[in-house]
Design a protein around this motif. Sequence first.
Motif, PDB file in Angstrom:
ATOM      1  N   THR A   1     -16.112 -20.000   5.025  1.00 62.72           N
ATOM      2  CA  THR A   1     -15.401 -21.164   5.558  1.00 62.72           C
ATOM      3  C   THR A   1     -15.840 -21.366   7.006  1.00 62.72           C
ATOM      4  O   THR A   1     -16.417 -20.474   7.621  1.00 62.72           O
TER       5      THR A   1
ATOM      6  N   LEU B   1     -18.667 -17.302  -1.359  1.00 60.06           N
ATOM      7  CA  LEU B   1     -18.209 -18.677  -1.555  1.00 60.06           C
ATOM      8  C   LEU B   1     -19.085 -19.699  -0.815  1.00 60.06           C
ATOM      9  O   LEU B   1     -18.590 -20.596  -0.145  1.00 60.06           O
TER      10      LEU B   1
ATOM     11  N   ARG C   1     -24.057 -25.339   4.767  1.00 63.72           N
ATOM     12  CA  ARG C   1     -23.208 -24.190   5.081  1.00 63.72           C
ATOM     13  C   ARG C   1     -24.025 -22.894   5.029  1.00 63.72           C
ATOM     14  O   ARG C   1     -23.820 -21.988   5.825  1.00 63.72           O
TER      15      ARG C   1
ATOM     16  N   GLU D   1     -15.625 -25.607  -2.563  1.00 62.76           N
ATOM     17  CA  GLU D   1     -15.116 -24.623  -1.600  1.00 62.76           C
ATOM     18  C   GLU D   1     -13.587 -24.575  -1.653  1.00 62.76           C
ATOM     19  O   GLU D   1     -12.983 -23.495  -1.717  1.00 62.76           O
TER      20      GLU D   1
ATOM     21  N   THR E   1     -19.632 -30.166  -2.954  1.00 61.75           N
ATOM     22  CA  THR E   1     -19.591 -28.825  -2.341  1.00 61.75           C
ATOM     23  C   THR E   1     -18.276 -28.605  -1.595  1.00 61.75           C
ATOM     24  O   THR E   1     -17.737 -27.496  -1.611  1.00 61.75           O
TER      25      THR E   1
END
Length: 375
Positions: free
Chosen positions: A149, A170, A176, A347, A343
Amino acid sequence: MNDHMRTDPLAELSAAGVSVWLDDLSRELLERGDLEKLVADQHVVGVTTNPTIFASALAKGERYDAQLRELADQGASPDEAVFAITTADVREGCRLLRPVHDATDGVDGRVSIEVDPRLARDTQATIAQARNLWDTVDEGNLLVKIPATQEGLAAITTVIAEGISVNVTLIFSLDRYRAVIDAYLTGLEQAHQTGLDLGRIHSVASFFVSRVDTEIDRRLDAVGTEQARNLKGRAAIANARLAYQIHEEVLASARWQRLAAAGARPQRPLWASTGVKDPAYPDTMYVSELVAPGTVNTMPGATLAAFADHGTVTATTMDTTYDAARTLLDAIEGAGISYDDVTRTLEAEGLAKFDKSWNELGATVAQQLNAVAAR
């Protein structure tokens, strides 16, 4: 190639530079010797865990009873009990895999344990729990799992800088993934400044595969044209291949070369969520289509067994697939499906799933603490 090699697809996969990890851990696997057998016979060189895996392990069998009774006697809360039980299993897994770790100079023989996913939006709490897990398991071949994250990125840099090895989990989007690599390299640069031995710091970046197809296929079905349907079942592999292209570009960069010269280890791409969700697809496709040196493929037991039985290692090299992968993702975008939206959705869903599993795990443990206390 001799006949024996041909009948051992997992050996072929390993020879192609893919580390075979098992996406499962339980006291049963440890105590019955199943994990030991997989290491000895099936080329398994690492283990990943997540809350779902522990929740199902606890739900079946009495192997946790003695520890649960002890924890109940101590008045442990469900969260404390979850921490104690999962770190105990992971410590045992680390010890079992220590010979692999030593034989591979620390590259493999690794077991991952997850930071409480409810902390995924809290950088400081994630850092604190990563340190706690690292110190409690106290085995050098541990990987602490931190979600990728926005808030997780800063935590990754901090703990890498302190010498804690990390499995970044993840990851769905290529942007990302670039940020994850940057977080790792920044952590290594800080560790180098404080004089830490970079060779002892390891990381994998867990790029989730099958869920990308599940979500994009659903949206392609909703578009409903034949053109859209023809794009189904291909996005996940294309996405992962483009991630590997990024990995290769980073290894060629001056920034990485400086770190490598100081003894740093590359952060390896790890293909996660490699069990096939749609029965229409070959059950080994997320393994055979993603063969590349310096990668890890963590497989649920069923996928590992399927690949051992009939998996194939394709001869194509990754770099010949990049243009087609890019073209495919462009075609999906052209069909009106936003990659960024997919995406982001994945997430959010991934965090929600982990949260749900974690809460189920806590509820199962609470129930069992009460049950042993009542006996």
